[in-house]
Enzyme design. Sequence first.
Site, short mmCIF file in Angstrom:
data_model
loop_
_atom_site.label_atom_id
_atom_site.label_comp_id
_atom_site.label_asym_id
_atom_site.label_seq_id
_atom_site.Cartn_x
_atom_site.Cartn_y
_atom_site.Cartn_z
CG ASP A 9 -1.71 1.21 1.42
OD1 ASP A 9 -2.33 1.64 0.43
OD2 ASP A 9 -1.74 1.78 2.54
CG LEU A 10 1.64 5.72 -1.81
CD1 LEU A 10 3.12 5.51 -2.08
CD2 LEU A 10 1.01 6.53 -2.95
CG ASP A 11 -1.75 7.55 0.64
OD1 ASP A 11 -1.07 8.58 0.56
OD2 ASP A 11 -2.51 7.16 -0.27
CB THR A 17 0.36 10.90 2.02
OG1 THR A 17 0.14 9.50 1.99
CG2 THR A 17 1.52 11.26 1.11
CE LYS A 45 -3.92 6.57 9.27
NZ LYS A 45 -3.11 6.04 10.35
N GLY A 46 -7.28 4.45 3.72
CA GLY A 46 -7.58 3.38 2.77
C GLY A 46 -8.89 3.58 2.03
NE ARG A 49 -9.06 12.34 -4.98
CZ ARG A 49 -8.52 12.55 -6.20
NH1 ARG A 49 -9.09 13.39 -7.02
NH2 ARG A 49 -7.43 11.90 -6.57
CB SER A 114 -2.11 2.85 -3.60
OG SER A 114 -2.67 4.08 -3.20
CB ALA A 115 -7.52 3.47 -2.40
CB SER A 116 -3.67 7.24 -3.73
OG SER A 116 -3.34 8.51 -4.25
CG ASN A 118 -3.29 12.34 -6.21
OD1 ASN A 118 -3.39 12.92 -7.29
ND2 ASN A 118 -4.16 12.50 -5.23
CE LYS A 145 -5.90 -0.93 -0.88
NZ LYS A 145 -4.74 -0.17 -0.36
CD GLU A 169 -3.61 -1.67 2.97
OE1 GLU A 169 -3.68 -0.84 3.89
OE2 GLU A 169 -3.97 -1.43 1.82
CG ASP A 170 -1.83 2.60 6.48
OD1 ASP A 170 -2.19 2.21 5.34
OD2 ASP A 170 -2.08 3.74 6.90
#
Length: 218
Positions: A9-11, A17, A45-46, A49, A114-116, A118, A145, A169-170
């Site tokens: 995962d990213l964020d 972020t 989180k996760g 948007r 990632s869900a982002s 960006n 997710k 994953e966070d």
Amino acid sequence: MNTKGFIFDLDGVIVDTAKYHFLAWKKLANSIDVDFTETQNEQLKGVSRVKSLEKILSWGNKTISEDEFMALMAKKNDDYLSYIDKMGESEILPDVPKILNHLNENNQGVALGSASKNARKILQKVNLISNFQAIVDGNDVSKAKPDPEVFLIGAKALNQKPENCIVFEDSVAGVQAANNADMISIGIGDKTVLSEADYVFKDFTEISIEFIEELIKK
Ligand code: G6P
Ligand code: MG
């Protein structure tokens, strides 16, 4: 040597972020007279948007038109991107490069999940994009997710069976998505929050190369 698929995962896993999402959502929520706390931010989180804005509006008991909704989404992202533009390598979370390097040097599959929307931009900003053989982000998925879609697409891109993949994953939804995909889930954060994960570490400084080697051999 065995080859496994490692999906990050990213964020909150590679970069922190969440603080920028918080600042941008708070500004937006307050601009429409809705309160927004750090605790509420945790719940985003996760979360995509669109879903995040829906939650904020429901917390504030607000109903708005579709046009207003789209305008607020764009506003939030513009504000968020003003923080992202200033990001650099110093914002990579501790020991993430160590693990990425080890995986790449040992020919393991490495993907982003990632869900982002960006994600690519952020990876470029922090100079990590070349570490990933595959990038699956918010532009590639239709189901959020805890649906496993993002990780299943990642596994496919790495040419790996889901059961040979390991996810970092966070978020609770992300850990559930990994579990739903039949992958090994590694929670990054609080043990009590991420209790559904197969393993939980506070951050990557707690993850040893020996542990990674064990996962590769499994
Ligand atoms: C991640 C973050 C969420 C964020 C989502 C969409 O999952 O944890 O907080 O809302 O990505 O990000 P985006 O950059 O597309 O707005
Ligand atoms: Mg995350």
